[in-house]
Motif scaffolding. Sequence first.
Motif, PDB file in Angstrom:
ATOM      1  N   SER A  50      29.329  71.957 -17.548  1.00 36.79           N
ATOM      2  CA  SER A  50      29.659  70.949 -18.553  1.00 36.79           C
ATOM      3  C   SER A  50      30.020  69.615 -17.909  1.00 36.79           C
ATOM      4  O   SER A  50      30.216  68.625 -18.610  1.00 36.79           O
ATOM      5  CB  SER A  50      30.846  71.433 -19.393  1.00 36.79           C
ATOM      6  OG  SER A  50      31.991  71.642 -18.561  1.00 36.79           O
ATOM      7  N   LEU A  51      30.093  69.579 -16.575  1.00 31.43           N
ATOM      8  CA  LEU A  51      30.462  68.364 -15.868  1.00 31.43           C
ATOM      9  C   LEU A  51      29.243  67.481 -15.625  1.00 31.43           C
ATOM     10  O   LEU A  51      28.124  67.979 -15.516  1.00 31.43           O
ATOM     11  CB  LEU A  51      31.094  68.711 -14.516  1.00 31.43           C
ATOM     12  CG  LEU A  51      32.361  69.555 -14.532  1.00 31.43           C
ATOM     13  CD1 LEU A  51      32.777  69.873 -13.097  1.00 31.43           C
ATOM     14  CD2 LEU A  51      33.481  68.843 -15.271  1.00 31.43           C
ATOM     15  N   PRO A  52      29.426  66.175 -15.501  1.00 31.56           N
ATOM     16  CA  PRO A  52      28.335  65.319 -15.030  1.00 31.56           C
ATOM     17  C   PRO A  52      27.869  65.815 -13.662  1.00 31.56           C
ATOM     18  O   PRO A  52      28.666  66.337 -12.870  1.00 31.56           O
ATOM     19  CB  PRO A  52      28.990  63.940 -14.924  1.00 31.56           C
ATOM     20  CG  PRO A  52      30.186  64.000 -15.812  1.00 31.56           C
ATOM     21  CD  PRO A  52      30.663  65.412 -15.771  1.00 31.56           C
ATOM     22  N   ALA A  53      26.601  65.640 -13.359  1.00 32.66           N
ATOM     23  CA  ALA A  53      26.042  66.212 -12.130  1.00 32.66           C
ATOM     24  C   ALA A  53      26.732  65.694 -10.874  1.00 32.66           C
ATOM     25  O   ALA A  53      26.977  66.450  -9.931  1.00 32.66           O
ATOM     26  CB  ALA A  53      24.540  65.938 -12.067  1.00 32.66           C
ATOM     27  N   TRP A  54      27.081  64.410 -10.838  1.00 29.07           N
ATOM     28  CA  TRP A  54      27.723  63.874  -9.639  1.00 29.07           C
ATOM     29  C   TRP A  54      29.098  64.485  -9.432  1.00 29.07           C
ATOM     30  O   TRP A  54      29.523  64.733  -8.298  1.00 29.07           O
ATOM     31  CB  TRP A  54      27.837  62.346  -9.708  1.00 29.07           C
ATOM     32  CG  TRP A  54      28.734  61.818 -10.794  1.00 29.07           C
ATOM     33  CD1 TRP A  54      28.370  61.398 -12.046  1.00 29.07           C
ATOM     34  CD2 TRP A  54      30.164  61.672 -10.736  1.00 29.07           C
ATOM     35  NE1 TRP A  54      29.466  60.991 -12.764  1.00 29.07           N
ATOM     36  CE2 TRP A  54      30.588  61.147 -11.985  1.00 29.07           C
ATOM     37  CE3 TRP A  54      31.121  61.924  -9.751  1.00 29.07           C
ATOM     38  CZ2 TRP A  54      31.918  60.885 -12.277  1.00 29.07           C
ATOM     39  CZ3 TRP A  54      32.456  61.660 -10.042  1.00 29.07           C
ATOM     40  CH2 TRP A  54      32.841  61.143 -11.282  1.00 29.07           C
ATOM     41  N   LEU A  55      29.817  64.750 -10.546  1.00 31.46           N
ATOM     42  CA  LEU A  55      31.152  65.327 -10.447  1.00 31.46           C
ATOM     43  C   LEU A  55      31.061  66.797 -10.020  1.00 31.46           C
ATOM     44  O   LEU A  55      31.875  67.286  -9.227  1.00 31.46           O
ATOM     45  CB  LEU A  55      31.860  65.173 -11.786  1.00 31.46           C
ATOM     46  CG  LEU A  55      33.394  65.184 -11.765  1.00 31.46           C
ATOM     47  CD1 LEU A  55      33.932  64.544 -13.044  1.00 31.46           C
ATOM     48  CD2 LEU A  55      33.955  66.560 -11.603  1.00 31.46           C
ATOM     49  N   GLU A  56      30.049  67.478 -10.522  1.00 31.46           N
ATOM     50  CA  GLU A  56      29.809  68.861 -10.090  1.00 31.46           C
ATOM     51  C   GLU A  56      29.508  68.896  -8.592  1.00 31.46           C
ATOM     52  O   GLU A  56      30.003  69.768  -7.874  1.00 31.46           O
ATOM     53  CB  GLU A  56      28.653  69.457 -10.884  1.00 31.46           C
ATOM     54  CG  GLU A  56      28.333  70.889 -10.522  1.00 31.46           C
ATOM     55  CD  GLU A  56      27.131  71.424 -11.276  1.00 31.46           C
ATOM     56  OE1 GLU A  56      26.961  72.656 -11.302  1.00 31.46           O
ATOM     57  OE2 GLU A  56      26.354  70.610 -11.816  1.00 31.46           O
ATOM     58  N   TRP A  57      28.687  67.951  -8.113  1.00 37.77           N
ATOM     59  CA  TRP A  57      28.366  67.877  -6.678  1.00 37.77           C
ATOM     60  C   TRP A  57      29.648  67.738  -5.865  1.00 37.77           C
ATOM     61  O   TRP A  57      29.842  68.425  -4.858  1.00 37.77           O
ATOM     62  CB  TRP A  57      27.450  66.681  -6.429  1.00 37.77           C
ATOM     63  CG  TRP A  57      26.946  66.519  -5.029  1.00 37.77           C
ATOM     64  CD1 TRP A  57      25.732  66.929  -4.546  1.00 37.77           C
ATOM     65  CD2 TRP A  57      27.619  65.883  -3.924  1.00 37.77           C
ATOM     66  NE1 TRP A  57      25.610  66.594  -3.214  1.00 37.77           N
ATOM     67  CE2 TRP A  57      26.754  65.951  -2.805  1.00 37.77           C
ATOM     68  CE3 TRP A  57      28.856  65.266  -3.767  1.00 37.77           C
ATOM     69  CZ2 TRP A  57      27.095  65.425  -1.561  1.00 37.77           C
ATOM     70  CZ3 TRP A  57      29.214  64.745  -2.528  1.00 37.77           C
ATOM     71  CH2 TRP A  57      28.335  64.831  -1.442  1.00 37.77           C
ATOM     72  N   TRP A  58      30.519  66.826  -6.280  1.00 29.09           N
ATOM     73  CA  TRP A  58      31.778  66.636  -5.562  1.00 29.09           C
ATOM     74  C   TRP A  58      32.611  67.923  -5.542  1.00 29.09           C
ATOM     75  O   TRP A  58      33.085  68.356  -4.498  1.00 29.09           O
ATOM     76  CB  TRP A  58      32.601  65.513  -6.194  1.00 29.09           C
ATOM     77  CG  TRP A  58      34.033  65.583  -5.742  1.00 29.09           C
ATOM     78  CD1 TRP A  58      35.078  66.160  -6.406  1.00 29.09           C
ATOM     79  CD2 TRP A  58      34.561  65.119  -4.498  1.00 29.09           C
ATOM     80  NE1 TRP A  58      36.224  66.080  -5.665  1.00 29.09           N
ATOM     81  CE2 TRP A  58      35.937  65.442  -4.479  1.00 29.09           C
ATOM     82  CE3 TRP A  58      34.004  64.450  -3.408  1.00 29.09           C
ATOM     83  CZ2 TRP A  58      36.760  65.127  -3.408  1.00 29.09           C
ATOM     84  CZ3 TRP A  58      34.831  64.127  -2.334  1.00 29.09           C
ATOM     85  CH2 TRP A  58      36.194  64.467  -2.341  1.00 29.09           C
ATOM     86  N   GLN A  59      32.787  68.544  -6.715  1.00 28.62           N
ATOM     87  CA  GLN A  59      33.657  69.708  -6.802  1.00 28.62           C
ATOM     88  C   GLN A  59      33.142  70.853  -5.942  1.00 28.62           C
ATOM     89  O   GLN A  59      33.913  71.544  -5.264  1.00 28.62           O
ATOM     90  CB  GLN A  59      33.787  70.159  -8.251  1.00 28.62           C
ATOM     91  CG  GLN A  59      34.923  71.147  -8.484  1.00 28.62           C
ATOM     92  CD  GLN A  59      36.288  70.505  -8.276  1.00 28.62           C
ATOM     93  OE1 GLN A  59      36.698  69.635  -9.042  1.00 28.62           O
ATOM     94  NE2 GLN A  59      37.001  70.931  -7.237  1.00 28.62           N
ATOM     95  N   LEU A  60      31.837  71.056  -5.933  1.00 26.69           N
ATOM     96  CA  LEU A  60      31.259  72.130  -5.130  1.00 26.69           C
ATOM     97  C   LEU A  60      31.513  71.908  -3.640  1.00 26.69           C
ATOM     98  O   LEU A  60      31.905  72.838  -2.922  1.00 26.69           O
ATOM     99  CB  LEU A  60      29.750  72.233  -5.393  1.00 26.69           C
ATOM    100  CG  LEU A  60      29.341  72.776  -6.763  1.00 26.69           C
ATOM    101  CD1 LEU A  60      27.835  72.617  -6.956  1.00 26.69           C
ATOM    102  CD2 LEU A  60      29.741  74.242  -6.904  1.00 26.69           C
TER     103      LEU A  60
END
Length: 275
Positions: A137-147
């Motif tokens: 559900s996160l924006p793709a860039w934010l998902e990239w950071w979190q991962l």
Amino acid sequence: MIIVTGSMRSGTSMWMQILAAAGFPVVGEAFLGKWEDSIRDANPRGFFESPFRRGIYHATNPDDDGRFLFPQSVRRHAVKIFVPGLVRTDYAFIDHVVATMRHWREYVGSLERLHRMEDAYLRNHPQEGQQRPERSSLPAWLEWWQLHYDLIRDVATRRYRFHMQTYESLLEDPERSLGKVIAWLGGGDIAAAVAAVEPGLQTQRDRSGAGASDCEVSEILDELYDTVHRDRSMSKGFIDKLNATQRQVEELVAARRGPTISPSIIDKVSVVPTT
């Protein structure tokens, strides 16, 4: 096991193909389920995923048929496990971890392309139902950071043998990159591994995707990528910067889906501790 990890669309499939060519037994299939029909164009040579892509732990081992995977039987087996699965994987299965990183702007565009393929397939095959693949559900860039933050935190916490490099650096000089990695993994057919690298299969090079336009921490994302791409160790000062960014990001995530569970990284991490 030799665990290949990273985000989706980061080069994990190529690493699985490389290790298979080098002579390592591989856990996983080129295409799971309907993938060969639905998203083959995203990776024509296959994804090489298995149920273990979500981790090797009590929910996946033993499997539904009661078969148990013993750590001592799979020391040289290669398996793809995405970052959330690696974090939950039992430590006994982690012998070496090979992580690959795609530039976050390329990741945004590549993920959007994959989603379009999935959506088109479902529109053209209504008989298979309208259930869509699981998506963040996160924006793709934010998902990239979190991962990637979670990955670095896991390395800092559990201190397993770990190698990380960018997908771009592998394509630039596969012979140099793979000679080092294959030797670190205990030996294999380096020539065959190098031959498995096909730069022409990279389907997404654009870093100007619309999905990246709302990134609020682009500077640190660029710096993290550059640190890995240039094979630099992560200093205490840089780790402090990552932790500060994580606190900022947690506020953004909380506004979308509630609090995260990722504490700060607690120690200095070397990006490529291959000794």
